[in-house]
Scaffold this active site. Structure first.
Site, PDB file in Angstrom:
ATOM      1  N   THR A 100       1.010  -1.402   0.229  1.00 49.20           N
ATOM      2  CA  THR A 100       0.031  -0.321  -0.170  1.00 49.20           C
ATOM      3  C   THR A 100       0.844   1.490  -0.112  1.00 49.20           C
ATOM      4  O   THR A 100       1.567   1.721   0.801  1.00 49.20           O
ATOM      5  CB  THR A 100      -1.233  -0.370   1.192  1.00 49.20           C
ATOM      6  OG1 THR A 100      -1.769  -0.912   1.059  1.00 49.20           O
ATOM      7  CG2 THR A 100      -1.623   1.417   1.293  1.00 49.20           C
ATOM      8  N   LYS A 175      -7.175   0.892  -3.470  1.00 49.44           N
ATOM      9  CA  LYS A 175      -6.628   0.367  -1.795  1.00 49.44           C
ATOM     10  C   LYS A 175      -7.060   2.183  -0.835  1.00 49.44           C
ATOM     11  O   LYS A 175      -7.250   1.642   0.749  1.00 49.44           O
ATOM     12  CB  LYS A 175      -5.309   0.204  -1.744  1.00 49.44           C
ATOM     13  CG  LYS A 175      -4.457   0.112  -0.566  1.00 49.44           C
ATOM     14  CD  LYS A 175      -5.215  -1.923  -0.134  1.00 49.44           C
ATOM     15  CE  LYS A 175      -5.658  -1.853   1.772  1.00 49.44           C
ATOM     16  NZ  LYS A 175      -4.391  -2.582   2.635  1.00 49.44           N
ATOM     17  N   LYS A 243       0.164   5.168   9.065  1.00 49.78           N
ATOM     18  CA  LYS A 243       1.050   5.214   7.475  1.00 49.78           C
ATOM     19  C   LYS A 243       0.025   5.657   6.388  1.00 49.78           C
ATOM     20  O   LYS A 243      -0.198   6.128   5.268  1.00 49.78           O
ATOM     21  CB  LYS A 243       2.341   4.094   7.404  1.00 49.78           C
ATOM     22  CG  LYS A 243       2.775   3.901   5.803  1.00 49.78           C
ATOM     23  CD  LYS A 243       1.872   3.402   4.609  1.00 49.78           C
ATOM     24  CE  LYS A 243       1.524   1.363   5.018  1.00 49.78           C
ATOM     25  NZ  LYS A 243       1.013   0.654   4.041  1.00 49.78           N
TER      26      LYS A 243
HETATM   27  P1  NA7 Z   1       4.763  -5.832   7.670  1.00 54.92           P
HETATM   28  O1  NA7 Z   1       4.728  -7.434   8.364  1.00 54.92           O
HETATM   29  O2  NA7 Z   1       5.378  -4.945   8.536  1.00 54.92           O
HETATM   30  O3  NA7 Z   1       5.796  -6.531   6.681  1.00 54.92           O
HETATM   31  C1  NA7 Z   1       6.840  -5.492   6.553  1.00 54.92           C
HETATM   32  C2  NA7 Z   1       7.948  -6.295   4.679  1.00 54.92           C
HETATM   33  O4  NA7 Z   1       8.853  -5.139   4.149  1.00 54.92           O
HETATM   34  C3  NA7 Z   1       8.631  -6.617   5.565  1.00 54.92           C
HETATM   35  O5  NA7 Z   1       9.405  -8.133   4.674  1.00 54.92           O
HETATM   36  C4  NA7 Z   1      10.029  -5.841   6.219  1.00 54.92           C
HETATM   37  O6  NA7 Z   1      11.471  -6.486   5.789  1.00 54.92           O
HETATM   38  C5  NA7 Z   1       9.867  -5.412   5.143  1.00 54.92           C
HETATM   39  N1  NA7 Z   1      11.252  -4.355   5.130  1.00 54.92           N
HETATM   40  C6  NA7 Z   1      10.769  -3.186   5.296  1.00 54.92           C
HETATM   41  N2  NA7 Z   1      11.377  -2.029   5.164  1.00 54.92           N
HETATM   42  C7  NA7 Z   1      12.369  -2.854   4.169  1.00 54.92           C
HETATM   43  C8  NA7 Z   1      13.277  -2.202   3.782  1.00 54.92           C
HETATM   44  N3  NA7 Z   1      13.729  -0.914   3.339  1.00 54.92           N
HETATM   45  N4  NA7 Z   1      13.971  -2.439   2.260  1.00 54.92           N
HETATM   46  C9  NA7 Z   1      13.355  -3.598   1.848  1.00 54.92           C
HETATM   47  N5  NA7 Z   1      12.642  -4.482   2.517  1.00 54.92           N
HETATM   48  C10 NA7 Z   1      12.023  -3.574   3.967  1.00 54.92           C
HETATM   49  O7  NA7 Z   1       3.943  -5.700   6.668  1.00 54.92           O
HETATM   50  P2  NA7 Z   1       2.665  -5.979   5.914  1.00 54.92           P
HETATM   51  O8  NA7 Z   1       3.147  -7.688   5.920  1.00 54.92           O
HETATM   52  O9  NA7 Z   1       1.250  -6.450   6.912  1.00 54.92           O
HETATM   53  O10 NA7 Z   1       2.231  -4.914   4.825  1.00 54.92           O
HETATM   54  C11 NA7 Z   1       2.581  -5.372   3.958  1.00 54.92           C
HETATM   55  C12 NA7 Z   1       2.501  -4.079   2.455  1.00 54.92           C
HETATM   56  O11 NA7 Z   1       0.706  -4.889   2.550  1.00 54.92           O
HETATM   57  C13 NA7 Z   1       1.800  -2.564   3.743  1.00 54.92           C
HETATM   58  O12 NA7 Z   1       2.305  -2.006   2.753  1.00 54.92           O
HETATM   59  C14 NA7 Z   1       0.503  -2.860   4.207  1.00 54.92           C
HETATM   60  O13 NA7 Z   1       0.519  -1.442   4.776  1.00 54.92           O
HETATM   61  C15 NA7 Z   1      -0.488  -3.549   3.390  1.00 54.92           C
HETATM   62  P3  NA7 Z   1      11.776  -7.779   7.509  1.00 54.92           P
HETATM   63  O14 NA7 Z   1      11.292  -8.186   7.087  1.00 54.92           O
HETATM   64  O15 NA7 Z   1      11.636  -6.032   8.707  1.00 54.92           O
HETATM   65  O16 NA7 Z   1      13.386  -7.576   7.137  1.00 54.92           O
END
Ligand code: NA7
Length: 298
Positions: A100, A175, A243
């Protein structure tokens, strides 16, 4: 189980990504996963996913590249950053952003991918942890219709329904429109249950009425039952709701569209996050209303 021909790269194994990949594997797709925190890949690797060491490694032989990251800055880093996807993709691939994010970011992604001969869809999802795990999401898609038609079977393996909304950015626009309603429903449930508590009504009886009326909602049912159990375990994190409230505010500002009620709800969510409840479920915003009210719903 059918072995499907498409090779899929999936990046971002948070709450949503993990559930989605498990359904891609169940549907027989060959999936390569990458996550910033690599340990989170283990359970999916045990179920047949291949783990890549870097985003570039993940996408090298993929036909479809999917990702679902927290927010705009995470997507910017993954796509445009050093070692990011733009340096690794090649002509003929399709990238699908399921995060999102702000619709302008979707458009920037589409433009950048197009310069590499890569097609792009913005395809964020409604539903949270359980719907992702059960393949019961509702997916809203922007981009070229023929690209949507090509990717649709993959999206259908994750969802109850998929919806083509129009050109690039229309999925993420939809969304934000939908999450405006989600925020209102959480606030409405909280205000109503607190008022009911102050009035001396039994919360279980109130939920029984909400369950059958012409203003019923699965959110009132699910969150309502969890609320009376004081269960704020995370399906959709409150920090992500903040957010989204910020994204919706910016979106409405850019379109000169009035959102007076959301402005109030956003302050409540902000207060709740500042109490340290950001990792709890979005319904933890109701705890902020309870503080104002001086009562707890139980
Ligand atoms: P989560 O459970 O907080 O997961 C977020 C994911 O994003 C997780 O895999 C994180 O990796 C990854 N992440 C966060 N910042 C980075 C950066 N800078 N680089 C690479 N990967 C990153 O969120 P949800 O799964 O509940 O939701 C995901 C989306 O769907 C969000 O937009 C919601 O609003 C709807 P990590 O495991 O922390 O290393």
């Amino acid at each position: 189980m059918p072995i499907r021909m498409e090779r899929i790269a999936y990046l971002g194994l948070g709450t949503m990504g993990r559930g989605m990949v498990s359904n891609l594997l169940k549907a027989g797709y060959r999936v390569t996963v990458w996550n910033r925190t690599p340990e989170r890949c283990a359970a999916l690797v045990a179920r047949g996913a291949r783990q890549a060491a870097t985003p570039a490694d993940a996408v090298v032989d993929a036909e479809i590249i999917m990702y679902c990251l927290s927010d705009d800055s995470a997507v910017r880093e993954l796509v445009f950053g050093a070692g990011g996807l733009l340096g690794a993709v090649h002509e003929g691939q399709i990238a699908v952003d399921m995060s999102t994010v702000y619709p302008d970011l979707s458009r920037q992604e589409a433009e950048a991918y197009a310069s590499k001969g890569v097609e792009f869809l913005d395809a964020p999802v409604f539903g949270s942890k359980n719907e992702a795990a059960n393949g019961g999401l509702w997916i809203v898609v922007g981009g070229k219709k023929d690209v949507y038609d090509r990717v649709r079977p993959v999206l259908e393996s994750l969802s109850e329904t998929t919806h083509y909304m129009g050109g690039t950015g229309m999925g993420t626009s939809m969304k934000l429109v939908g999450n405006l309603i989600v925020a209102f429903q959480l606030e409405a449930l909280g205000e109503a249950m607190i008022l009911a508590t102050k009035a001396g009504l039994c919360p279980h009886d109130v939920l029984g009425v909400l369950h059958v009326t012409d203003f019923r909602s699965p959110i009132f049912d699910g969150v309502g039952q969890a609320l009376v159990k004081r269960d704020f375990s995370t399906n959709f994190a409150l920090r992500l709701m903040l957010k989204d409230a910020n994204l919706i505010s910016r979106f409405a500002q850019d379109l000169n569209s009035p959102i007076p009620a959301l402005a109030v709800i956003r302050e409540t969510i902000k207060f709740a996050v500042n109490q340290g409840w950001g990792e709890e479920n979005a319904s933890a915003l109701i705890k902020a209303l309870e503080i104002e009210a001086g009562v707890q719903v139980r």
